[in-house]
Write an enzyme that holds these catalytic residues in place. Structure first.
Site, PDB file in Angstrom:
ATOM      1  CG  HIS A   1      -2.093  -0.912   1.093  1.00 22.93           C
ATOM      2  ND1 HIS A   1      -2.003  -2.248   1.406  1.00 22.93           N
ATOM      3  CD2 HIS A   1      -3.368  -0.703   0.675  1.00 22.93           C
ATOM      4  CE1 HIS A   1      -3.179  -2.828   1.197  1.00 22.93           C
ATOM      5  NE2 HIS A   1      -4.021  -1.908   0.757  1.00 22.93           N
TER       6      HIS A   1
ATOM      7  CE  LYS B   1      -3.779  -0.577   4.771  1.00 15.78           C
ATOM      8  NZ  LYS B   1      -5.086   0.025   5.095  1.00 15.78           N
TER       9      LYS B   1
END
Length: 265
Positions: free
Chosen positions: A155, A159
């Site tokens: 990600h 995040k």
């Protein structure tokens, strides 16, 4: 007309959902919420999302706008999400809950609160991911314990939680299919001299970098062959579409906590 409030409206998902709602003639954004000290409090939510002025100013308090809504779409932080869920329950509204990173205790609280309203909760609103989960259950049952299983997720560098909620759902789906307990067989990354890999171990690896929207790879490996199942999100739009679909569905759903698979299939 479905009246929507978005929390975490200045984030990647919040901005994407704002743009998506603007394309639906049967939905209207009536409230936009961000944490109180955010520099864009008071700005127009449409402008922040990269579209035209829509006449919805961003506020720092859900309580200012929750009573205008039919459904609240929640993408913020775990503690804020719990506070917001309580406010939605008090106002007797519906919710789509996409926040991840909850503790077991927080999840237990969510189950109690969500039972009082109409609520869809999922770590991933993408149609493709939910199809993948169904496929992984079949694959795991077919291959059994003769294959080593690794889960790799990647990600963007903003995040906050690790591993991703989707990676955890993947691992839970596989261990359930194999009649195992993730708390017993799960490992989160490896370091040092760890020795030979136990047969039933499932390891989850987290990668963070750049603007990766979300990649999930599940590797089944044994002597002589390997099978990989991959889902790659190219932009947040993949999740926004499922979220908006869930917001439409939950309005007429039975009271209680629902999974996004009920919406998509």
């Amino acid at each position: 007309m479905i009246r929507v409030v978005i929390t975490g409206v200045c984030g990647r998902m919040g901005r994407c959902i704002t743009r998506g709602i603007a394309q639906h003639t049967d939905m209207q954004l009536v409230g936009a919420v961000q944490y109180p000290s955010h520099p864009q409090i008071g700005s127009d939510a449409g402008v922040v999302a990269g579209i035209s002025d829509i006449g919805v100013a961003i506020t720092g308090k859900l309580e200012d706008v929750v009573h205008r809504s039919d459904v609240v779409i929640e993408f913020s932080k775990p503690k804020a999400s719990l506070d917001h869920l309580q406010q939605v329950v008090d106002a007797d509204k519906a919710m789509v809950l996409g926040t991840t990173g909850f503790t077991d205790e927080e999840l237990a609280t969510i189950k109690v609160l969500a039972s009082r309203i109409r609520c869809v909760m999922s770590p991933n609103m993408s149609l493709g991911v939910n199809v993948m989960l169904q496929a992984l259950e079949l694959i795991a049952k077919a291959l059994g314990n003769d294959y080593n299983i690794e889960v790799i997720e990647a990600h963007h560098n903003h995040k906050a939680d690790s591993p991703s909620g989707t990676a955890l759902r993947v691992a839970e789906t596989i261990t359930r299919a194999l009649e195992q307990n993730l708390d017993e067989v799960g490992v989160y990354g490896r370091h040092g001299i760890v020795g030979a890999r136990p047969k039933k171990q499932i390891c989850i690896h987290a990668v963070r970098g750049g603007d990766i929207s979300g990649d999930h790879t599940v590797l089944f490996a044994t002597e002589g062959e390997q099978l990989s199942v991959v889902h790659r999100a190219h932009s947040p739009e993949a999740f926004a579409k499922g979220t908006i679909r869930a917001a439409k569905w939950v309005i007429d759903a039975p009271k209680g906590l629902h999974d996004v698979s009920e919406v998509l299939f």
